[in-house]
Scaffold this motif. Structure first.
Motif, PDB file in Angstrom:
ATOM      1  N   ALA A 286      48.199 -47.739  21.764  1.00 47.50           N
ATOM      2  CA  ALA A 286      46.736 -46.772  22.639  1.00 47.50           C
ATOM      3  C   ALA A 286      46.638 -46.814  23.824  1.00 47.50           C
ATOM      4  N   LEU A 287      47.350 -47.845  24.954  1.00 42.92           N
ATOM      5  CA  LEU A 287      46.918 -48.580  26.556  1.00 42.92           C
ATOM      6  C   LEU A 287      48.786 -47.204  26.737  1.00 42.92           C
ATOM      7  N   VAL A 288      49.412 -47.094  26.000  1.00 41.96           N
ATOM      8  CA  VAL A 288      50.645 -46.225  27.319  1.00 41.96           C
ATOM      9  C   VAL A 288      50.752 -44.327  26.730  1.00 41.96           C
ATOM     10  N   THR A 289      49.859 -44.492  25.204  1.00 38.62           N
ATOM     11  CA  THR A 289      49.543 -43.411  25.309  1.00 38.62           C
ATOM     12  C   THR A 289      48.706 -43.061  25.676  1.00 38.62           C
ATOM     13  N   GLY A 290      47.410 -42.907  25.843  1.00 38.31           N
ATOM     14  CA  GLY A 290      45.987 -42.801  27.063  1.00 38.31           C
ATOM     15  C   GLY A 290      46.027 -42.689  28.100  1.00 38.31           C
ATOM     16  N   SER A 291      47.765 -43.936  28.633  1.00 46.57           N
ATOM     17  CA  SER A 291      47.546 -43.224  30.035  1.00 46.57           C
ATOM     18  C   SER A 291      48.876 -42.479  30.682  1.00 46.57           C
ATOM     19  N   ALA A 292      49.857 -42.083  29.703  1.00 47.71           N
ATOM     20  CA  ALA A 292      50.385 -41.143  29.719  1.00 47.71           C
ATOM     21  C   ALA A 292      49.956 -39.331  29.630  1.00 47.71           C
ATOM     22  N   ALA A 293      48.824 -39.713  28.731  1.00 47.04           N
ATOM     23  CA  ALA A 293      47.571 -38.543  28.896  1.00 47.04           C
ATOM     24  C   ALA A 293      46.926 -38.252  29.627  1.00 47.04           C
ATOM     25  N   ALA A 294      46.635 -39.422  30.201  1.00 48.85           N
ATOM     26  CA  ALA A 294      45.694 -38.823  31.746  1.00 48.85           C
ATOM     27  C   ALA A 294      46.630 -38.085  32.965  1.00 48.85           C
ATOM     28  N   LEU A 295      48.733 -38.913  33.066  1.00 50.50           N
ATOM     29  CA  LEU A 295      48.756 -38.237  33.836  1.00 50.50           C
ATOM     30  C   LEU A 295      49.860 -37.223  33.327  1.00 50.50           C
ATOM     31  N   VAL A 296      49.924 -36.838  32.525  1.00 48.44           N
ATOM     32  CA  VAL A 296      50.028 -35.282  32.009  1.00 48.44           C
ATOM     33  C   VAL A 296      48.856 -34.456  32.316  1.00 48.44           C
ATOM     34  N   LEU A 297      47.932 -34.248  31.641  1.00 46.23           N
ATOM     35  CA  LEU A 297      46.573 -33.560  31.635  1.00 46.23           C
ATOM     36  C   LEU A 297      46.352 -33.376  33.041  1.00 46.23           C
ATOM     37  N   VAL A 298      46.482 -34.807  34.069  1.00 44.75           N
ATOM     38  CA  VAL A 298      46.063 -33.948  34.924  1.00 44.75           C
ATOM     39  C   VAL A 298      46.575 -33.205  35.901  1.00 44.75           C
ATOM     40  N   ARG A 299      47.965 -33.046  35.537  1.00 47.43           N
ATOM     41  CA  ARG A 299      48.811 -32.009  36.317  1.00 47.43           C
ATOM     42  C   ARG A 299      48.610 -30.771  35.576  1.00 47.43           C
ATOM     43  N   ALA A 300      48.526 -31.033  33.866  1.00 51.00           N
ATOM     44  CA  ALA A 300      48.363 -29.671  32.839  1.00 51.00           C
ATOM     45  C   ALA A 300      48.045 -29.090  32.820  1.00 51.00           C
ATOM     46  N   MET A 301      45.822 -29.279  33.570  1.00 53.67           N
ATOM     47  CA  MET A 301      45.236 -28.169  33.138  1.00 53.67           C
ATOM     48  C   MET A 301      44.873 -27.238  33.625  1.00 53.67           C
ATOM     49  N   PRO A 302      45.139 -25.927  33.648  1.00 57.39           N
ATOM     50  CA  PRO A 302      45.009 -24.909  33.633  1.00 57.39           C
ATOM     51  C   PRO A 302      43.036 -24.674  34.925  1.00 57.39           C
ATOM     52  N   ALA A 303      42.616 -23.692  35.783  1.00 59.34           N
ATOM     53  CA  ALA A 303      41.951 -23.585  36.231  1.00 59.34           C
ATOM     54  C   ALA A 303      41.415 -23.002  34.495  1.00 59.34           C
ATOM     55  N   VAL A 304      39.946 -23.307  34.905  1.00 59.64           N
ATOM     56  CA  VAL A 304      39.137 -22.372  33.626  1.00 59.64           C
ATOM     57  C   VAL A 304      37.691 -22.889  33.794  1.00 59.64           C
ATOM     58  N   PRO A 305      36.998 -21.932  34.042  1.00 59.17           N
ATOM     59  CA  PRO A 305      35.197 -21.663  34.903  1.00 59.17           C
ATOM     60  C   PRO A 305      34.430 -22.043  34.211  1.00 59.17           C
TER      61      PRO A 305
END
Length: 331
Positions: free
Chosen positions: A242-261
């Motif tokens: 959980a620790l490594v997956t949750g940390s990796a998910a945060a790092l990936v999502l913050v870069r991958a999240m598109p602009a969605v109004p």
């Protein structure tokens, strides 16, 4: 850097994960009362490693934009006490009373618990206590300049990881004073958010980016194998996976999240949604269940209500300084 990433969208996404959890319920005895083998339960469990870690990562990331300085530490503490403490003392007891007197709720509150709301975990409001402890610690260290250099920051992060794995979430709520064990669970993710802002270049190298994606993919596959009972292991939210997956998910999502109004709008009201979504989703879910609505109808309407209702409340409460402070913790 704030304009470079879609932080509000990510907050909105985290809000949807949280509201949908409380609409579905964490077990078959609460909320929608869906069985453990339902797709709703599977979806909730699939996001276990991401939901609260993502919220906390974003809190650390935003905090690091304007970290506390030594001569402003008292003012910083005062603002955090107002922002987190006042809703804890007003919104949480109000929810307790409403839950206690409303027919059809799926939980029967213990009135002793009402007296301990300020100091012991209660519902989702435990997060306010835990986050306040984290702000007290990180603010104190930042005010002394202890976390602006990589080496001491790494040392604290390593200690936080050990606390997460050994102490995080281990205490029964009857003795978890100020949700200290929950703070231990969340601290690594807050520090990761701070690091993403403070040491951005180090976390932005190609190996770091590829590594985060690889860890997330591997962690998600292992978690899915567990959920589908392909491997005889269950992973809790304070496991190493959980620790490594949750940390990796945060790092990936913050870069991958598109602009969605739509997500941006939710994210701009994220704190109001966090505080008040339970009132509004329950107000829709309970009568819909009594009317015999289908599960998909209950889920969609209650989730929408849990998001839109707090947004309207924020607009109304912001008109008056007293209600703005009491209901939102704002000045």
């Amino acid at each position: 850097m704030r304009d470079k990433f879609n932080i509000d969208e990510l907050r909105g996404f985290a809000c949807l994960l949280l509201v949908s959890l409380h609409v579905i319920g964490h077990d078959p005895t609460v909320a929608m009362r869906v069985p453990d083998d339902s797709w709703y339960r599977y979806a909730v469990d699939s996001w276990l490693f991401v939901r609260m870690p993502l919220f906390t990562f974003l809190s650390g990331l935003v905090y690091a934009f304007r970290p506390v300085r030594r001569d402003h530490l008292a003012d910083f503490y005062g603002k955090k006490l107002r922002r987190l403490g006042i809703p804890l003392l007003i919104v949480a007891p109000a929810f307790f009373v409403l839950q206690a007197v409303t027919p059809g709720t799926t939980a029967a509150p213990d009135w002793y618990e009402f007296l301990t709301i300020p100091v012991l975990p209660y519902q989702h409001f435990w997060y306010l206590q835990a986050l306040l402890l984290i702000f007290l610690l990180v603010g104190f260290l930042d005010a002394r300049g202890a976390l602006f250099r990589p080496r001491p920051f790494l040392a604290l992060s390593a200690a936080a990881a050990v606390l997460n794995l050994t102490f995080g979430g281990t205490l029964y709520k009857t003795v978890d004073l100020f949700s200290v064990s929950q703070a231990a669970y969340l601290l690594p993710y807050f520090l990761l958010g701070v690091a993403f802002t403070r040491f951005h270049d180090a976390l932005s190298t190609p190996p770091a980016r590829v590594g985060a994606v690889a860890v997330l993919a591997a962690g998600a596959l292992i978690h899915q194998a567990s959920l589908w009972h392909l491997i005889p292991v269950e992973f809790g939210r304070t496991s190493l996976l959980a620790l490594v997956t949750g940390s990796a998910a945060a790092l990936v999502l913050v870069r991958a999240m598109p602009a969605v109004p739509l997500l941006r709008t939710l994210g701009q009201h994220s704190y109001a949604i966090f505080l008040h979504h339970m009132f509004f989703q329950a107000a829709l879910r309970i009568p819909l269940m009594r009317l015999g609505a289908d599960d998909w109808q209950i889920f969609l309407l209650a989730t929408a209500g849990g998001c839109v209702g707090p947004m309207v409340l924020q607009r109304l409460a912001s008109v008056n300084p007293w209600t703005r402070t009491a209901l939102l913790g704002s000045a």
